[in-house]
Design a protein around this motif. Sequence first.
Motif, PDB file in Angstrom:
ATOM      1  N   LEU C  84       0.572  -0.972   0.220  1.00 36.45           N
ATOM      2  CA  LEU C  84      -0.380   0.058   0.706  1.00 36.45           C
ATOM      3  C   LEU C  84       1.159   1.494  -0.381  1.00 36.45           C
ATOM      4  O   LEU C  84       0.693   2.122  -0.939  1.00 36.45           O
ATOM      5  CB  LEU C  84      -0.751  -0.199   1.310  1.00 36.45           C
ATOM      6  CG  LEU C  84      -2.077   1.863   1.315  1.00 36.45           C
ATOM      7  CD1 LEU C  84      -2.849   1.477  -0.240  1.00 36.45           C
ATOM      8  CD2 LEU C  84      -2.473   0.923   2.917  1.00 36.45           C
ATOM      9  N   ASN C  94       3.106  10.730  -9.859  1.00 34.85           N
ATOM     10  CA  ASN C  94       2.200  11.198 -10.500  1.00 34.85           C
ATOM     11  C   ASN C  94       1.354  12.102 -10.813  1.00 34.85           C
ATOM     12  O   ASN C  94       1.394  13.160 -10.999  1.00 34.85           O
ATOM     13  CB  ASN C  94       1.693   9.518 -10.984  1.00 34.85           C
ATOM     14  CG  ASN C  94       3.250   8.932 -12.030  1.00 34.85           C
ATOM     15  OD1 ASN C  94       3.307   9.331 -13.169  1.00 34.85           O
ATOM     16  ND2 ASN C  94       3.317   8.154 -11.058  1.00 34.85           N
ATOM     17  N   PHE C  95       0.680  12.533  -8.962  1.00 37.34           N
ATOM     18  CA  PHE C  95      -0.182  13.015  -8.476  1.00 37.34           C
ATOM     19  C   PHE C  95       0.369  14.473  -8.823  1.00 37.34           C
ATOM     20  O   PHE C  95       0.007  15.449  -8.652  1.00 37.34           O
ATOM     21  CB  PHE C  95      -1.111  12.663  -7.954  1.00 37.34           C
ATOM     22  CG  PHE C  95      -2.178  12.475  -8.404  1.00 37.34           C
ATOM     23  CD1 PHE C  95      -2.486  10.627  -8.074  1.00 37.34           C
ATOM     24  CD2 PHE C  95      -3.650  12.443  -8.054  1.00 37.34           C
ATOM     25  CE1 PHE C  95      -3.124   9.836  -9.109  1.00 37.34           C
ATOM     26  CE2 PHE C  95      -5.177  11.350  -8.776  1.00 37.34           C
ATOM     27  CZ  PHE C  95      -5.199  11.293  -8.791  1.00 37.34           C
ATOM     28  N   LEU C 248      -8.528  13.220  -2.780  1.00 34.95           N
ATOM     29  CA  LEU C 248      -7.479  12.452  -1.895  1.00 34.95           C
ATOM     30  C   LEU C 248      -8.699  10.922  -2.272  1.00 34.95           C
ATOM     31  O   LEU C 248      -7.856   9.793  -2.648  1.00 34.95           O
ATOM     32  CB  LEU C 248      -7.967  12.257  -0.184  1.00 34.95           C
ATOM     33  CG  LEU C 248      -6.534  13.612   0.154  1.00 34.95           C
ATOM     34  CD1 LEU C 248      -6.568  13.267   1.514  1.00 34.95           C
ATOM     35  CD2 LEU C 248      -4.956  12.742  -0.524  1.00 34.95           C
ATOM     36  N   ALA C 249      -9.946  11.142  -2.873  1.00 39.44           N
ATOM     37  CA  ALA C 249     -10.422  10.161  -2.662  1.00 39.44           C
ATOM     38  C   ALA C 249     -10.176   9.467  -4.444  1.00 39.44           C
ATOM     39  O   ALA C 249     -10.313   8.940  -5.261  1.00 39.44           O
ATOM     40  CB  ALA C 249     -12.436  10.197  -3.099  1.00 39.44           C
ATOM     41  N   PHE C 252      -6.968   7.489  -4.240  1.00 37.34           N
ATOM     42  CA  PHE C 252      -7.484   6.260  -3.392  1.00 37.34           C
ATOM     43  C   PHE C 252      -8.045   5.658  -4.402  1.00 37.34           C
ATOM     44  O   PHE C 252      -7.100   4.164  -4.309  1.00 37.34           O
ATOM     45  CB  PHE C 252      -7.831   6.569  -2.273  1.00 37.34           C
ATOM     46  CG  PHE C 252      -6.201   6.615  -1.157  1.00 37.34           C
ATOM     47  CD1 PHE C 252      -5.935   5.709  -1.003  1.00 37.34           C
ATOM     48  CD2 PHE C 252      -6.505   7.873  -0.583  1.00 37.34           C
ATOM     49  CE1 PHE C 252      -5.055   6.113  -0.194  1.00 37.34           C
ATOM     50  CE2 PHE C 252      -5.937   7.947   0.316  1.00 37.34           C
ATOM     51  CZ  PHE C 252      -4.930   7.605   0.909  1.00 37.34           C
ATOM     52  N   PHE C 253      -8.791   6.184  -5.195  1.00 39.23           N
ATOM     53  CA  PHE C 253      -8.922   5.348  -6.652  1.00 39.23           C
ATOM     54  C   PHE C 253      -7.993   5.118  -7.655  1.00 39.23           C
ATOM     55  O   PHE C 253      -7.774   3.059  -7.369  1.00 39.23           O
ATOM     56  CB  PHE C 253      -9.850   6.077  -7.082  1.00 39.23           C
ATOM     57  CG  PHE C 253     -11.020   4.892  -8.492  1.00 39.23           C
ATOM     58  CD1 PHE C 253     -11.491   4.034  -8.779  1.00 39.23           C
ATOM     59  CD2 PHE C 253     -10.085   5.269 -10.033  1.00 39.23           C
ATOM     60  CE1 PHE C 253     -11.420   3.089  -9.152  1.00 39.23           C
ATOM     61  CE2 PHE C 253      -9.802   4.962 -10.616  1.00 39.23           C
ATOM     62  CZ  PHE C 253     -10.949   3.366 -10.987  1.00 39.23           C
ATOM     63  N   PHE C 254      -7.412   5.794  -7.805  1.00 43.66           N
ATOM     64  CA  PHE C 254      -5.958   5.240  -8.200  1.00 43.66           C
ATOM     65  C   PHE C 254      -5.152   4.054  -7.422  1.00 43.66           C
ATOM     66  O   PHE C 254      -4.393   3.106  -8.261  1.00 43.66           O
ATOM     67  CB  PHE C 254      -4.897   5.859  -9.361  1.00 43.66           C
ATOM     68  CG  PHE C 254      -5.725   6.521 -10.331  1.00 43.66           C
ATOM     69  CD1 PHE C 254      -5.514   6.724 -10.989  1.00 43.66           C
ATOM     70  CD2 PHE C 254      -6.826   8.111  -9.975  1.00 43.66           C
ATOM     71  CE1 PHE C 254      -5.685   6.866 -12.907  1.00 43.66           C
ATOM     72  CE2 PHE C 254      -6.985   8.495 -11.157  1.00 43.66           C
ATOM     73  CZ  PHE C 254      -6.914   7.702 -12.578  1.00 43.66           C
ATOM     74  N   PHE C 256      -5.600   1.519  -5.286  1.00 42.57           N
ATOM     75  CA  PHE C 256      -6.530   0.815  -5.022  1.00 42.57           C
ATOM     76  C   PHE C 256      -6.820   0.308  -6.367  1.00 42.57           C
ATOM     77  O   PHE C 256      -6.876  -0.787  -5.979  1.00 42.57           O
ATOM     78  CB  PHE C 256      -7.803   1.184  -4.598  1.00 42.57           C
ATOM     79  CG  PHE C 256      -7.145   0.692  -2.443  1.00 42.57           C
ATOM     80  CD1 PHE C 256      -6.975  -0.628  -1.432  1.00 42.57           C
ATOM     81  CD2 PHE C 256      -7.081   1.847  -2.325  1.00 42.57           C
ATOM     82  CE1 PHE C 256      -6.515  -0.235  -0.586  1.00 42.57           C
ATOM     83  CE2 PHE C 256      -6.853   1.896  -1.072  1.00 42.57           C
ATOM     84  CZ  PHE C 256      -6.589   0.649   0.456  1.00 42.57           C
ATOM     85  N   PHE C 257      -7.098   0.926  -7.235  1.00 40.49           N
ATOM     86  CA  PHE C 257      -7.897  -0.155  -8.461  1.00 40.49           C
ATOM     87  C   PHE C 257      -7.033   0.068 -10.121  1.00 40.49           C
ATOM     88  O   PHE C 257      -7.049  -0.437 -10.582  1.00 40.49           O
ATOM     89  CB  PHE C 257      -9.548   0.283  -8.605  1.00 40.49           C
ATOM     90  CG  PHE C 257      -9.923   0.294  -7.218  1.00 40.49           C
ATOM     91  CD1 PHE C 257     -10.131  -1.204  -6.674  1.00 40.49           C
ATOM     92  CD2 PHE C 257     -11.014   1.297  -6.242  1.00 40.49           C
ATOM     93  CE1 PHE C 257     -11.236  -1.059  -5.607  1.00 40.49           C
ATOM     94  CE2 PHE C 257     -11.306   0.794  -5.652  1.00 40.49           C
ATOM     95  CZ  PHE C 257     -11.015  -0.498  -4.695  1.00 40.49           C
ATOM     96  N   TYR C 258      -5.896   1.328  -9.356  1.00 45.02           N
ATOM     97  CA  TYR C 258      -5.400   1.597 -10.545  1.00 45.02           C
ATOM     98  C   TYR C 258      -4.036   1.968 -11.022  1.00 45.02           C
ATOM     99  O   TYR C 258      -3.432   3.303 -11.702  1.00 45.02           O
ATOM    100  CB  TYR C 258      -5.964   2.526 -11.715  1.00 45.02           C
ATOM    101  CG  TYR C 258      -6.304   2.193 -13.550  1.00 45.02           C
ATOM    102  CD1 TYR C 258      -6.834   1.355 -14.174  1.00 45.02           C
ATOM    103  CD2 TYR C 258      -5.936   2.719 -14.439  1.00 45.02           C
ATOM    104  CE1 TYR C 258      -7.159   0.972 -15.271  1.00 45.02           C
ATOM    105  CE2 TYR C 258      -5.160   2.538 -15.641  1.00 45.02           C
ATOM    106  CZ  TYR C 258      -6.062   1.874 -16.281  1.00 45.02           C
ATOM    107  OH  TYR C 258      -5.980   2.184 -17.635  1.00 45.02           O
ATOM    108  N   HIS C 261      -0.884   2.144 -14.687  1.00 43.28           N
ATOM    109  CA  HIS C 261       0.358   3.923 -15.369  1.00 43.28           C
ATOM    110  C   HIS C 261       1.647   3.657 -14.355  1.00 43.28           C
ATOM    111  O   HIS C 261       2.618   3.924 -14.784  1.00 43.28           O
ATOM    112  CB  HIS C 261      -0.341   4.747 -15.769  1.00 43.28           C
ATOM    113  CG  HIS C 261      -0.077   5.272 -16.477  1.00 43.28           C
ATOM    114  ND1 HIS C 261       0.568   5.567 -17.694  1.00 43.28           N
ATOM    115  CD2 HIS C 261       1.178   6.166 -15.725  1.00 43.28           C
ATOM    116  CE1 HIS C 261       1.032   6.477 -17.825  1.00 43.28           C
ATOM    117  NE2 HIS C 261       0.938   7.244 -16.668  1.00 43.28           N
ATOM    118  N   PHE C 262       1.018   3.133 -13.392  1.00 46.58           N
ATOM    119  CA  PHE C 262       2.121   3.862 -11.914  1.00 46.58           C
ATOM    120  C   PHE C 262       3.521   3.128 -11.690  1.00 46.58           C
ATOM    121  O   PHE C 262       4.378   3.465 -11.580  1.00 46.58           O
ATOM    122  CB  PHE C 262       1.520   4.615 -11.088  1.00 46.58           C
ATOM    123  CG  PHE C 262       0.073   5.507 -11.298  1.00 46.58           C
ATOM    124  CD1 PHE C 262       0.952   6.300 -12.186  1.00 46.58           C
ATOM    125  CD2 PHE C 262      -0.765   5.586 -10.374  1.00 46.58           C
ATOM    126  CE1 PHE C 262      -0.229   7.971 -12.072  1.00 46.58           C
ATOM    127  CE2 PHE C 262      -1.847   6.402 -11.057  1.00 46.58           C
ATOM    128  CZ  PHE C 262      -2.149   7.777 -11.734  1.00 46.58           C
TER     129      PHE C 262
END
Lengths: 209, 172, 396
Positions: C84, C94-95, C248-249, C252-254, C256-258, C261-262
């Motif tokens: 995590l 990236n963000f 942050l929402a 955290f989508f990225f 946990f789920f995507y 790319h990173f």
Amino acid sequence: MIKTAFFTILTLVFFYIIWINNVFAPHETYEMPEQYKKIAEDDRYAKEGKQLFEQNCQACHSVRYDAVYPSAIQANPNLKALQEQYGKVLPRDVYESAFQAELAQLKESFGKVPPDLSTIYIAKGKEYLFNFILEPQKVLPGTSMPAVITGKPEETAKIISYLRSVSEPSSSEKAKRTLMGIGTIAYLVVMGVLIWIWRSRILKRMGLH
Amino acid sequence: MEASRRDVIGLAIGGLGVVGVAGVLYPIIKTLAPSAASLASAKVEVDISQIPEGNVRVVSWKGKPVFVVRLPANFQWNGTTKENDNRKLLEGHNAYALIAVCTHLGCVPLWKPQGEAEYKYPVFHCPCHGGFYSPWGDNIAGPPPRPLYIPPQSLQGNKLIIGEPGFVKEQT
Amino acid sequence: MLGRIGKWIDERTHLSDLWRSQMVDYKVPKNLTFPYAFGVMALVAFAIQIISGIFLTMYYQPNVQTAFDSVNYTIMKEVPFMWLIRHVHAAGANFFLAIVYLHMFTGIYYNAYKKPRELTWIVGWLIFFVLLMTALSGYLLPWGQLSYWGMVVTTEIPTSIPGPLGEAISVWMKGGYELGQITLGRFFGLHIWLLPLILLGLVSLHLYLVRAAGISNPEGIEIDKKKEGVPFHPYMTLKEAAYVMGYLAVFFFFVFFYMHHFLPPDNFEPADPFKTPPHIAPEWYLLAFYTVFRSIPNKFLGFVAFSLILLLLLLLPFLDFSPYKSARRRSLFFAMYIVLVISSMALTILGAMPPTPTNAMLGLVFTAGLFSFFLSLPIISIIEWGWYKTRGGDKT
């Protein structure tokens, strides 16, 4: 208003292209029949896949993160003592110096040491692996990988299932992570909305709205 | 400000905030928990026929030193101990394993088959602060607060398997 | 009880006075738009990087033999929840850069670099530059194929300077003629100590300057804060807190789920100095510069061109000397701003495409677009000075 919409949409489209689905970048895609995909994605075949791996692949390849080493190294009596000292998964520097003779022999036969397959599933994806294992020369002409189980797609899919189980978290772990993700996002959304409501109340009291 | 303190939303935000902080701290603290490798059930096999009777061998299990004790047949021991827990558990076995960490401050005791000081029979003697243990690890004298720990173990023929539940099911 | 402890501390530290003078009595314009929140989001992203980074150093091994395993085995599989932390750190980088870019484009749009905020802009540019260095050095650490070959290409760029100087810089960056243990150790030190400390200093300075010079205004008019301003707390703090939750929402989508790319798949192969991966392109935040470099046929000119873009960006406050502020009031500037945005996005997307002649042509067109934005600024400024004089003052 139009400007806001324009810049918002432009930004969102831009990040969609570069982060999620870059339609402009070249992609190589490989075909894999649906029934074999199911096998490769199923945890239950991992154990059978490991046995198939031992029979077909272990002569040359290691899966170090699962403490599976090439047969010649597995037969070396030093392995057990080293594992007792360093743990089942040997550090790479220890592994490469302790079994230099075996690795050199593999290198001589194939031109290079056949790669360790601990993370190959993430690196290459199941479709590539499926096609490559079945017909190595067709996918990567000139490769020194021999066609070991050509014409046995089901066995290949099971081996891929094993490699996936080493590279990726188990399905129960994945479910846990999904739940955690949903919880985190829900928390942040609720918190954001609450702060917003609270703020408008305070501002009303202060006469700032 | 006094009125807003009783505000339900304010309370909810405060409460959720605490939950959020806890949620961030949880995984961070969890990363400091034992890793997957150290939790894996390590097993160590010892061939007891290789150990001379009345001797002790030190092996490593889960990174800890462990005594493998081999007692002679019909072993008699005349000492008195503060408690009898370990002896009861290991009675009838001539070969068994004890975790070789003194329960006082973590030194490794020494095996004295001829006895030490006023104790003229086989004992474990901890050199750090003078703890004495019986061959089963029960306390005789000194500062140790409890007997030596016993790891789970089983006996298959001549093989003592430390870490596999057998005649000792779980660590005491 | 808690109240009394609080009072005891406050009598000695006067923290409540500080809070009152810095947060409540500090007045900001009421009409600040959503993009103004990118600043605080960048601050949050920075904090996330520091915290997650500290935990990663506990398990990461800066050694060419063990780096890859320490990342992909110890961190990803062995230590609970470290996956995590790694996801957060990788997506966070990236963000962070995305937010910094958005923050910069916001600043350009509202002309937040103009007097009296030139230094705020220059320090911000330094943050951007150091951040790119931090990202580059961090990218090497997992010692995968992309890490390795990305750094090979990066350290080759200075060789486009003719003569012995370019070669010398390249060798100096690597600490030898090829990438090895020395390089890894050095970039590790840069990434976890030197660059973050510099960033910390620069960010503090940037924040101080924002306070000292005041926040700019979307309307391009300096407000009388005593009359029109709203208290920073709670008006702005709670608004930004709500935006940060939204940010942050998405983040955290990225996480946990995507992560595809990173944590790119190619980097899950250990570095192999004898095999280049088939598609090697820089990360997205460098692609625009990369396309400029690649589209210009002469290697040295390409190097000069992308260095010039960075330089022009730094000199922005001096290129634009118009009496007016904010794209809302400056139609000519607004038109050129659109050119800038479209060109930067197009150059970024082109960077990930194969280097065909058509793409090289397009690359040149958009490079010209990028330069035309910067070079048009003095012209626009002269025209706007003309308008300013004929209208006899600051009226639109």
